[in-house]
Scaffold this motif. Sequence first.
Motif, mmCIF file in Angstrom:
data_model
loop_
_atom_site.group_PDB
_atom_site.id
_atom_site.type_symbol
_atom_site.label_atom_id
_atom_site.label_comp_id
_atom_site.label_asym_id
_atom_site.label_seq_id
_atom_site.Cartn_x
_atom_site.Cartn_y
_atom_site.Cartn_z
ATOM 1 N N MET A 1 0.847 -1.160 0.000
ATOM 2 C CA MET A 1 0.000 0.000 0.000
ATOM 3 C C MET A 1 0.893 1.223 0.000
ATOM 4 S SD MET A 1 -1.589 2.708 1.482
ATOM 5 C CE MET A 1 -1.030 2.958 3.118
ATOM 6 N N PRO A 2 0.713 2.130 -0.828
ATOM 7 C CA PRO A 2 -0.321 2.327 -1.841
ATOM 8 C C PRO A 2 0.057 1.754 -3.208
ATOM 9 C CG PRO A 2 0.856 4.371 -1.476
ATOM 10 C CD PRO A 2 1.438 3.360 -0.539
ATOM 11 N N HIS A 3 -0.973 1.567 -4.004
ATOM 12 C CA HIS A 3 -0.822 1.107 -5.391
ATOM 13 C C HIS A 3 -1.403 2.190 -6.300
ATOM 14 C CE1 HIS A 3 -0.645 -1.442 -8.880
ATOM 15 N NE2 HIS A 3 -1.939 -1.270 -9.086
ATOM 16 N N VAL A 4 -0.640 2.596 -7.290
ATOM 17 C CA VAL A 4 -1.053 3.655 -8.209
ATOM 18 C C VAL A 4 -1.118 3.082 -9.620
ATOM 19 C CG1 VAL A 4 -0.445 5.900 -9.196
ATOM 20 C CG2 VAL A 4 0.066 5.407 -6.788
ATOM 21 N N VAL A 5 -2.207 3.380 -10.329
ATOM 22 C CA VAL A 5 -2.345 2.964 -11.719
ATOM 23 C C VAL A 5 -2.372 4.225 -12.582
ATOM 24 C CG1 VAL A 5 -3.787 1.777 -13.416
ATOM 25 C CG2 VAL A 5 -3.652 0.916 -11.064
ATOM 26 N N VAL A 6 -1.472 4.282 -13.545
ATOM 27 C CA VAL A 6 -1.393 5.402 -14.478
ATOM 28 C C VAL A 6 -1.843 4.883 -15.838
ATOM 29 C CG1 VAL A 6 0.131 7.039 -15.626
ATOM 30 C CG2 VAL A 6 0.544 6.412 -13.228
ATOM 31 N N LYS A 7 -2.807 5.569 -16.423
ATOM 32 C CA LYS A 7 -3.274 5.206 -17.766
ATOM 33 C C LYS A 7 -2.934 6.361 -18.690
ATOM 34 C CE LYS A 7 -6.649 2.021 -16.166
ATOM 35 N NZ LYS A 7 -7.940 1.404 -16.328
ATOM 36 N N THR B 1 6.759 7.246 -7.258
ATOM 37 C CA THR B 1 7.181 6.548 -6.041
ATOM 38 C C THR B 1 7.743 7.531 -5.030
ATOM 39 O OG1 THR B 1 7.622 4.498 -7.238
ATOM 40 C CG2 THR B 1 8.712 4.765 -5.112
ATOM 41 N N GLN B 2 8.583 8.435 -5.473
ATOM 42 C CA GLN B 2 9.172 9.418 -4.563
ATOM 43 C C GLN B 2 8.111 10.325 -3.947
ATOM 44 O OE1 GLN B 2 12.423 9.411 -3.526
ATOM 45 N NE2 GLN B 2 12.407 7.498 -4.682
ATOM 46 N N VAL B 3 7.149 10.750 -4.753
ATOM 47 C CA VAL B 3 6.077 11.612 -4.255
ATOM 48 C C VAL B 3 5.232 10.866 -3.217
ATOM 49 C CG1 VAL B 3 3.928 12.779 -4.912
ATOM 50 C CG2 VAL B 3 5.986 13.073 -6.303
ATOM 51 N N ILE B 4 4.892 9.616 -3.503
ATOM 52 C CA ILE B 4 4.094 8.818 -2.566
ATOM 53 C C ILE B 4 4.863 8.597 -1.269
ATOM 54 C CG2 ILE B 4 3.085 6.536 -2.156
ATOM 55 C CD1 ILE B 4 1.413 8.164 -4.088
ATOM 56 N N MET B 5 6.134 8.265 -1.378
ATOM 57 C CA MET B 5 6.948 8.046 -0.179
ATOM 58 C C MET B 5 6.937 9.287 0.710
ATOM 59 S SD MET B 5 10.183 6.008 -1.878
ATOM 60 C CE MET B 5 11.242 6.321 -0.483
ATOM 61 N N LYS B 6 7.124 10.439 0.096
ATOM 62 C CA LYS B 6 7.163 11.685 0.852
ATOM 63 C C LYS B 6 5.787 12.084 1.363
ATOM 64 C CE LYS B 6 8.578 16.514 0.481
ATOM 65 N NZ LYS B 6 9.124 17.553 -0.389
ATOM 66 N N GLY B 7 4.786 12.080 0.478
ATOM 67 C CA GLY B 7 3.455 12.554 0.836
ATOM 68 C C GLY B 7 2.689 11.645 1.778
ATOM 69 N N ALA B 8 2.875 10.337 1.631
ATOM 70 C CA ALA B 8 2.133 9.388 2.458
ATOM 71 C C ALA B 8 2.995 8.801 3.569
ATOM 72 C CB ALA B 8 1.559 8.266 1.594
ATOM 73 N N ASP B 9 4.256 9.223 3.599
ATOM 74 C CA ASP B 9 5.199 8.723 4.608
ATOM 75 C C ASP B 9 5.257 7.196 4.622
ATOM 76 O OD1 ASP B 9 7.146 9.035 6.565
ATOM 77 O OD2 ASP B 9 5.682 8.960 8.199
ATOM 78 N N LYS B 10 5.470 6.637 3.440
ATOM 79 C CA LYS B 10 5.559 5.187 3.271
ATOM 80 C C LYS B 10 6.927 4.823 2.718
ATOM 81 C CE LYS B 10 1.301 4.455 4.411
ATOM 82 N NZ LYS B 10 1.005 3.887 5.704
ATOM 83 N N PRO B 11 7.423 3.641 3.058
ATOM 84 C CA PRO B 11 8.707 3.216 2.500
ATOM 85 C C PRO B 11 8.558 2.804 1.034
ATOM 86 C CG PRO B 11 7.770 1.454 3.821
ATOM 87 C CD PRO B 11 6.877 2.654 3.989
ATOM 88 N N GLU B 12 9.660 2.844 0.315
ATOM 89 C CA GLU B 12 9.643 2.465 -1.098
ATOM 90 C C GLU B 12 9.072 1.063 -1.299
ATOM 91 O OE1 GLU B 12 12.577 2.280 -4.987
ATOM 92 O OE2 GLU B 12 13.422 2.821 -3.050
ATOM 93 N N SER B 13 9.366 0.159 -0.381
ATOM 94 C CA SER B 13 8.902 -1.222 -0.509
ATOM 95 C C SER B 13 7.376 -1.348 -0.432
ATOM 96 C CB SER B 13 9.544 -2.092 0.572
ATOM 97 O OG SER B 13 9.163 -1.637 1.860
ATOM 98 N N ALA B 14 6.696 -0.323 0.034
ATOM 99 C CA ALA B 14 5.237 -0.365 0.149
ATOM 100 C C ALA B 14 4.530 0.138 -1.098
ATOM 101 C CB ALA B 14 4.782 0.468 1.348
ATOM 102 N N VAL B 15 5.266 0.741 -2.012
ATOM 103 C CA VAL B 15 4.671 1.402 -3.173
ATOM 104 C C VAL B 15 4.739 0.493 -4.395
ATOM 105 C CG1 VAL B 15 4.800 3.417 -4.700
ATOM 106 C CG2 VAL B 15 5.389 3.648 -2.268
ATOM 107 N N SER B 16 3.620 0.411 -5.125
ATOM 108 C CA SER B 16 3.619 -0.266 -6.425
ATOM 109 C C SER B 16 2.966 0.650 -7.447
ATOM 110 C CB SER B 16 2.898 -1.618 -6.356
ATOM 111 O OG SER B 16 1.573 -1.465 -5.907
ATOM 112 N N ILE B 17 3.486 0.588 -8.670
ATOM 113 C CA ILE B 17 3.019 1.456 -9.753
ATOM 114 C C ILE B 17 2.761 0.590 -10.987
ATOM 115 C CG2 ILE B 17 3.548 3.455 -11.226
ATOM 116 C CD1 ILE B 17 3.754 4.264 -8.314
ATOM 117 N N ALA B 18 1.589 0.753 -11.584
ATOM 118 C CA ALA B 18 1.275 0.104 -12.856
ATOM 119 C C ALA B 18 1.042 1.192 -13.890
ATOM 120 C CB ALA B 18 0.029 -0.761 -12.731
ATOM 121 N N ILE B 19 1.483 0.939 -15.109
ATOM 122 C CA ILE B 19 1.246 1.871 -16.209
ATOM 123 C C ILE B 19 0.577 1.090 -17.331
ATOM 124 C CG2 ILE B 19 2.279 3.399 -17.929
ATOM 125 C CD1 ILE B 19 4.456 4.057 -15.892
ATOM 126 N N SER B 20 -0.576 1.584 -17.741
ATOM 127 C CA SER B 20 -1.376 0.913 -18.754
ATOM 128 C C SER B 20 -1.639 1.872 -19.910
ATOM 129 C CB SER B 20 -2.701 0.481 -18.113
ATOM 130 O OG SER B 20 -3.558 -0.085 -19.055
#
Length: 73
Positions: A1-7, A25-44
């Motif tokens: 968590m979190p997972h972001v989908v970019v279309k 990933t960097q924005v999510i880490m900073k804004g949500a205070d989450k470690p890199e290992s918690a972030v996933s990104i999909a691009i469709s």
Amino acid sequence: MPHVVVKLYPGTSEEQKEKIAQEITQVIMKGADKPESAVSIAISEVAEDLWMQEVYDKEIKPNMEKLYKKPGY
């Protein structure tokens, strides 16, 4: 968590997609205070002629009240 989908429309290079994923990933880490290992990104990729039908009508329009950034079209 979190997972972001970019279309987006086809045509973005793999290098550009990697950069987009890294920057999000960097924005999510900073804004949500989450470690890199918690972030996933999909691009469709979605063809331009299918965008309104597949993305806008199904995902954007019915969820307008949940969008923190709304499109201008």
